[in-house]
Design a protein around this motif. Structure first.
Motif, PDB file in Angstrom:
ATOM      1  N   TYR A  18       0.841  -1.196   0.000  1.00 40.71           N
ATOM      2  CA  TYR A  18       0.000   0.000   0.000  1.00 40.71           C
ATOM      3  C   TYR A  18       0.873   1.242   0.000  1.00 40.71           C
ATOM      4  N   THR A  19       0.526   2.202  -0.847  1.00 40.53           N
ATOM      5  CA  THR A  19       1.074   3.550  -0.787  1.00 40.53           C
ATOM      6  C   THR A  19      -0.102   4.506  -0.647  1.00 40.53           C
ATOM      7  N   THR A  20      -0.108   5.333   0.390  1.00 39.70           N
ATOM      8  CA  THR A  20      -1.259   6.189   0.677  1.00 39.70           C
ATOM      9  C   THR A  20      -0.864   7.660   0.652  1.00 39.70           C
ATOM     10  N   SER A  45      -5.374  -9.596 -14.338  1.00 43.40           N
ATOM     11  CA  SER A  45      -4.569 -10.573 -13.609  1.00 43.40           C
ATOM     12  C   SER A  45      -4.224 -10.120 -12.195  1.00 43.40           C
ATOM     13  N   VAL A  46      -4.558  -8.890 -11.853  1.00 40.65           N
ATOM     14  CA  VAL A  46      -4.231  -8.367 -10.531  1.00 40.65           C
ATOM     15  C   VAL A  46      -5.085  -9.055  -9.473  1.00 40.65           C
ATOM     16  N   LEU A  88      -5.988   9.072  -1.411  1.00 38.41           N
ATOM     17  CA  LEU A  88      -5.697   8.414  -2.677  1.00 38.41           C
ATOM     18  C   LEU A  88      -4.650   7.350  -2.363  1.00 38.41           C
ATOM     19  N   TYR A  89      -4.943   6.093  -2.731  1.00 42.08           N
ATOM     20  CA  TYR A  89      -3.973   5.054  -2.392  1.00 42.08           C
ATOM     21  C   TYR A  89      -3.782   4.082  -3.548  1.00 42.08           C
ATOM     22  N   PHE A  90      -2.597   3.482  -3.552  1.00 46.81           N
ATOM     23  CA  PHE A  90      -2.172   2.605  -4.628  1.00 46.81           C
ATOM     24  C   PHE A  90      -1.742   1.256  -4.048  1.00 46.81           C
ATOM     25  N   ASN A  91      -2.193   0.199  -4.659  1.00 47.35           N
ATOM     26  CA  ASN A  91      -1.722  -1.150  -4.339  1.00 47.35           C
ATOM     27  C   ASN A  91      -0.874  -1.659  -5.496  1.00 47.35           C
ATOM     28  N   SER A  92       0.377  -1.982  -5.222  1.00 46.53           N
ATOM     29  CA  SER A  92       1.216  -2.642  -6.215  1.00 46.53           C
ATOM     30  C   SER A  92       1.129  -4.144  -5.957  1.00 46.53           C
ATOM     31  N   LYS A 110      -1.353  -2.693 -10.776  1.00 50.07           N
ATOM     32  CA  LYS A 110      -1.691  -1.752  -9.711  1.00 50.07           C
ATOM     33  C   LYS A 110      -3.207  -1.642  -9.553  1.00 50.07           C
ATOM     34  N   ILE A 111      -3.596  -1.274  -8.339  1.00 50.43           N
ATOM     35  CA  ILE A 111      -4.975  -0.904  -8.060  1.00 50.43           C
ATOM     36  C   ILE A 111      -4.951   0.536  -7.552  1.00 50.43           C
TER      37      ILE A 111
END
Length: 224
Positions: free
Chosen positions: A98-100, A202-203, A127-131, A162-163
């Motif tokens: 997680y990156t927030t 595929s994520v 705003l957050y990102f899942n790698s 990514k999400i």
């Protein structure tokens, strides 16, 4: 050097616009409502007082990857047509981090923002990102063949993605300011995602949760 100069310029600009600005850093963890594992990481941010008991804040967090417990498998095909066997099954597990990036308003109860013990709370957005990355085993599912130099994955199954999500939430915490030293704080946030989009099919979303909580402990230094 250009990046350092830019950061100094931004801080100087902010400091000239507000009578006070604070920088903070800390550690904590993020726990999804339906996820079995918490994510541990670090945070850093700033806080700008609007008055003695109301502030605006921004914070960035990075939470280290966790590996899913479920083991999946996929097909790989030989690069050379003469390789035997031509197809293999390979096992893998997915890893997610997680990156927030969050911001909002805090309202302090008790003493002021920069004085003694206070409780605080308020609303925020994030705003957050899942790698997400697949971690493949070096041998095939039978444990017989080293496949990575002789076989290739299907182009229809990307190994990473990514999400991207947008969430709103509430936050509450407490702090104690030590004169001429700084402020120690602890806060808890609850967040609900109103939007989430994966970069490809595929994520894996097994460690992704639209409802999650953050727990943060850190230190804040006031700059005048």
């Amino acid at each position: 050097m250009k990046k350092v100069a830019f950061i100094i310029l931004v801080i100087a600009t902010v400091n000239s616009s507000f009578s006070q600005v604070s920088l903070n850093a800390g550690t904590g963890f993020l726990k999804g409502f339906r996820a079995t594992k918490p994510f541990y990481g670090f945070t850093a941010g700033l806080e700008l007082p609007k008055s003695n008991d109301v502030t605006f804040y921004g914070r960035i967090g990075y939470y280290f990857p966790q590996r899913e417990e479920t083991v999946y498998s996929t097909n790989v095909t030989a690069i050379n047509m003469t390789t035997s066997p031509y197809n293999l099954q390979v096992n893998y597990q997915s890893k997610t981090n997680y990156t927030t990036i969050e911001g909002g308003t805090r309202y302090y109860l008790g003493n002021d923002y920069d004085n003694g013990f206070s409780l605080y709370g308020g609303g925020n957005f994030m705003l957050y990102f899942n790698s997400v990355k697949r971690d493949y085993e070096s041998k095939d599912a039978t444990g017989t063949y080293d496949w990575q130099n002789k076989y290739q994955l299907s182009p229809d199954e990307p190994s990473k993605g990514k999400i991207i999500s947008l969430a709103f939430g509430l936050q509450g915490g407490l702090k104690y300011t030590v004169p001429a030293t700084g402020t120690f704080f602890f806060d808890v946030g609850g967040h609900y995602s109103i939007f989430g989009q994966a970069s490809n099919n595929s994520v894996s979303t097994n460690l992704y949760s639209p409802i999650f909580f953050t727990f943060n402990f850190g230190f804040r230094k006031d700059l005048y």
